[in-house]
Design a protein around this motif. Structure first.
Motif, mmCIF file in Angstrom:
data_model
loop_
_atom_site.group_PDB
_atom_site.id
_atom_site.type_symbol
_atom_site.label_atom_id
_atom_site.label_comp_id
_atom_site.label_asym_id
_atom_site.label_seq_id
_atom_site.Cartn_x
_atom_site.Cartn_y
_atom_site.Cartn_z
ATOM 1 N N LEU A 255 0.920 -1.206 -0.071
ATOM 2 C CA LEU A 255 -0.050 -0.041 0.099
ATOM 3 C C LEU A 255 0.917 1.232 0.010
ATOM 4 C CD1 LEU A 255 -2.933 1.218 0.216
ATOM 5 C CD2 LEU A 255 -2.271 1.449 2.711
ATOM 6 N N ARG A 256 0.734 2.040 -0.920
ATOM 7 C CA ARG A 256 1.678 3.250 -1.015
ATOM 8 C C ARG A 256 0.790 4.549 -0.904
ATOM 9 N NH1 ARG A 256 3.060 6.296 -5.313
ATOM 10 N NH2 ARG A 256 2.450 4.860 -7.091
ATOM 11 N N PRO A 257 0.626 5.274 0.151
ATOM 12 C CA PRO A 257 -0.160 6.235 0.160
ATOM 13 C C PRO A 257 0.352 7.379 -0.868
ATOM 14 C CG PRO A 257 0.533 5.688 2.392
ATOM 15 C CD PRO A 257 1.480 4.935 1.178
ATOM 16 N N ILE A 258 -0.421 7.936 -1.713
ATOM 17 C CA ILE A 258 -0.133 9.107 -2.513
ATOM 18 C C ILE A 258 -0.465 10.298 -1.939
ATOM 19 C CG2 ILE A 258 -0.554 10.318 -4.679
ATOM 20 C CD1 ILE A 258 -0.950 7.472 -5.951
ATOM 21 N N THR A 259 -1.674 10.589 -1.050
ATOM 22 C CA THR A 259 -1.667 11.351 -0.091
ATOM 23 C C THR A 259 -1.559 11.154 1.031
ATOM 24 O OG1 THR A 259 -4.160 10.862 0.164
ATOM 25 C CG2 THR A 259 -3.687 12.520 -1.531
ATOM 26 N N VAL A 260 -0.233 11.555 1.894
ATOM 27 C CA VAL A 260 -0.177 11.335 3.089
ATOM 28 C C VAL A 260 -0.827 12.223 4.042
ATOM 29 C CG1 VAL A 260 2.219 10.257 2.786
ATOM 30 C CG2 VAL A 260 2.244 12.639 2.931
ATOM 31 N N SER A 261 -1.304 13.085 3.589
ATOM 32 C CA SER A 261 -2.523 14.003 4.357
ATOM 33 C C SER A 261 -3.449 14.493 3.163
ATOM 34 C CB SER A 261 -1.628 15.233 4.945
ATOM 35 O OG SER A 261 -2.559 16.212 5.505
ATOM 36 N N PRO A 262 -4.853 14.268 3.207
ATOM 37 C CA PRO A 262 -5.069 13.245 4.222
ATOM 38 C C PRO A 262 -4.758 11.585 4.050
ATOM 39 C CG PRO A 262 -6.707 13.644 2.364
ATOM 40 C CD PRO A 262 -5.358 14.522 2.269
ATOM 41 N N PHE A 263 -4.403 10.860 5.045
ATOM 42 C CA PHE A 263 -3.894 9.847 5.174
ATOM 43 C C PHE A 263 -4.948 8.760 4.880
ATOM 44 C CE2 PHE A 263 -1.915 6.165 7.135
ATOM 45 C CZ PHE A 263 -0.435 6.030 6.720
ATOM 46 N N PRO A 264 -4.656 7.595 4.249
ATOM 47 C CA PRO A 264 -5.434 6.643 3.833
ATOM 48 C C PRO A 264 -5.835 5.713 4.932
ATOM 49 C CG PRO A 264 -3.472 6.041 2.815
ATOM 50 C CD PRO A 264 -3.250 7.403 3.451
ATOM 51 N N SER A 265 -6.424 6.060 6.175
ATOM 52 C CA SER A 265 -6.278 5.368 7.254
ATOM 53 C C SER A 265 -7.506 4.008 7.106
ATOM 54 C CB SER A 265 -6.841 6.331 8.450
ATOM 55 O OG SER A 265 -5.856 7.173 8.781
ATOM 56 N N ARG A 266 -8.662 4.812 6.415
ATOM 57 C CA ARG A 266 -9.881 3.663 6.126
ATOM 58 C C ARG A 266 -9.277 2.569 5.672
ATOM 59 N NH1 ARG A 266 -12.807 2.357 2.391
ATOM 60 N NH2 ARG A 266 -12.150 3.912 1.043
ATOM 61 N N VAL A 267 -8.504 2.649 4.493
ATOM 62 C CA VAL A 267 -7.853 1.310 3.899
ATOM 63 C C VAL A 267 -7.210 0.587 4.772
ATOM 64 C CG1 VAL A 267 -6.803 0.859 1.642
ATOM 65 C CG2 VAL A 267 -7.935 2.832 1.681
#
Length: 370
Positions: A277-289
């Motif tokens: 899993l590579r976050p592209i938006t680190v803010s907002p963070f993909p917490s739900r995923v």
């Protein structure tokens, strides 16, 4: 459109021009100076504004003033320079004007070195300057993404009247890759109704971050928070690889995520069911995923080029539902795919625990004699 060979810093600069950048203010600092150098030529040739300020403090306050007029404005710097801009960034956030910032991270703390690192995560992702606000932070892992996310940053900044940051490290700023550059957008023909552009024939407008009456400051804070909730609802971006049948998931952003993908593919070739899993938006963070994945997998491995700054966001998202492990290289040393592969193999062959902090376990392994 044909793909061309672009260097990261120059690709971002040209993408900003093509996104309609009207004014750039900056100060040279390695490893992002090529971005400023390129714009020093490109902006004047198009009749647009370029100023090399006397310092990062001067640059960010020039950005603040230009942003109040509603133009598309940007600055760029690297870690120590970004630190100097923090007060100005807080004023910009408090005034609710859109700005794009490019941070090409280097080793630290202190003056550090000019090698690639990810130590700016906390100061950028968790608000930076004083007060209650959150910037939108986009983290590319290749040159094409750096181009695309730079274009997107201007649109998001304007849509939410916020600071949008393109966050990358020195290796991405310096590397060259084939990429496709979008066409040149026309400059704006109209400006927003909040912009300060002269008061002839209308009521005077005032933009400020000063609210001396606490209830008014609270109202401003709530307005910024409501806008951030819209960002969280609409702008989370990430990329998943091999997640459908994964027993383990590696989490990494930017260059660390890119390195981790090579390790994940190598592990897959050896029969280990691991995904990325590579976050592209680190803010907002993909917490739900991450929270959803935590109910499906046996464990996570967070890979960073810092001491575990994103790790804390992963732990908050996972909420103890699955074990989390950590691996990092520091100070401008980049992790190797082979090192990450070794960590994946260790996870796959060792009972994992949710007890203790992943950073402490990693540090114990790092400090063991060779």
């Amino acid at each position: 459109m044909a793909r061309e060979l672009w260097k990261g810093n120059i690709a971002i600069a040209e993408a900003a021009v093509r996104a309609g950048l009207e004014a750039y203010f900056g100060y040279p600092i390695t490893p992002q100076t090529e971005l400023l150098e390129y714009l020093s030529m490109r902006m004047p040739e198009l009749g647009r504004v370029f100023v090399q300020a006397e310092s990062e403090l001067g640059a960010i306050n020039m950005v603040y003033g230009a942003a109040c007029t509603g133009v598309r404005v940007m600055t760029s710097s690297s870690s120590p320079g970004i630190s100097l801009m923090m007060e100005g960034l807080s004023y910009i956030a408090g005034t609710e004007v859109p700005v794009v910032l490019v941070d090409v991270m280097r080793g630290g703390p202190g003056l550090g070195n000019i090698a690639p690192a990810q130590g700016d995560y906390n100061q950028i992702v968790h608000g930076g300057g004083h007060g209650d606000y959150r910037p939108i932070v986009l983290a590319p892992s290749n040159i094409q993404e750096a181009i695309d996310l730079t274009m997107l940053a201007f649109d998001l900044a304007e849509a939410y009247r916020a600071i949008a940051v393109v966050l990358l490290d020195g290796s991405l700023g310096q590397m060259m890759e084939p990429a496709e550059m979008p066409p040149l957008r026309p400059l704006k023909s109209t400006y927003p109704d909040w912009a300060v552009r002269g008061a002839i024939g209308r009521e005077r407008r005032v933009l400020s971050s000063i609210y001396l009456d606490p209830p008014l400051e609270e109202e401003a804070n709530l307005r910024i928070l409501r806008r951030w909730q819209q960002v969280e609802a609409n702008e989370v971006r990430y990329k998943g690889y091999y997640l459908e049948d994964a027993r383990f998931v590696v989490v990494g952003f930017g260059t660390a995520g890119r390195v981790a993908l090579s390790a994940v593919r190598a592990a897959r070739a050896e029969g280990i069911r691991v995904g990325l899993l590579r976050p592209i938006t680190v803010s907002p963070f993909p917490s739900r995923v991450l929270r959803e994945l935590a109910d499906q997998v046996e464990g996570f491995l967070v890979v960073e080029m810092n001491t575990g700054q994103m790790l804390e966001d992963v732990l908050r998202a996972v909420e103890g539902r699955a074990p989390v492990e950590f691996f990092a290289r520091l100070g401008g040393v980049m992790p190797l795919p082979e090192e990450v592969l070794d960590e994946i193999k260790r996870m796959a062959s060792t009972p994992l625990s949710v007890d203790g902090h992943p950073r402490e376990r990693w540090l114990q392994r790092m400090l063991q004699p060779a």
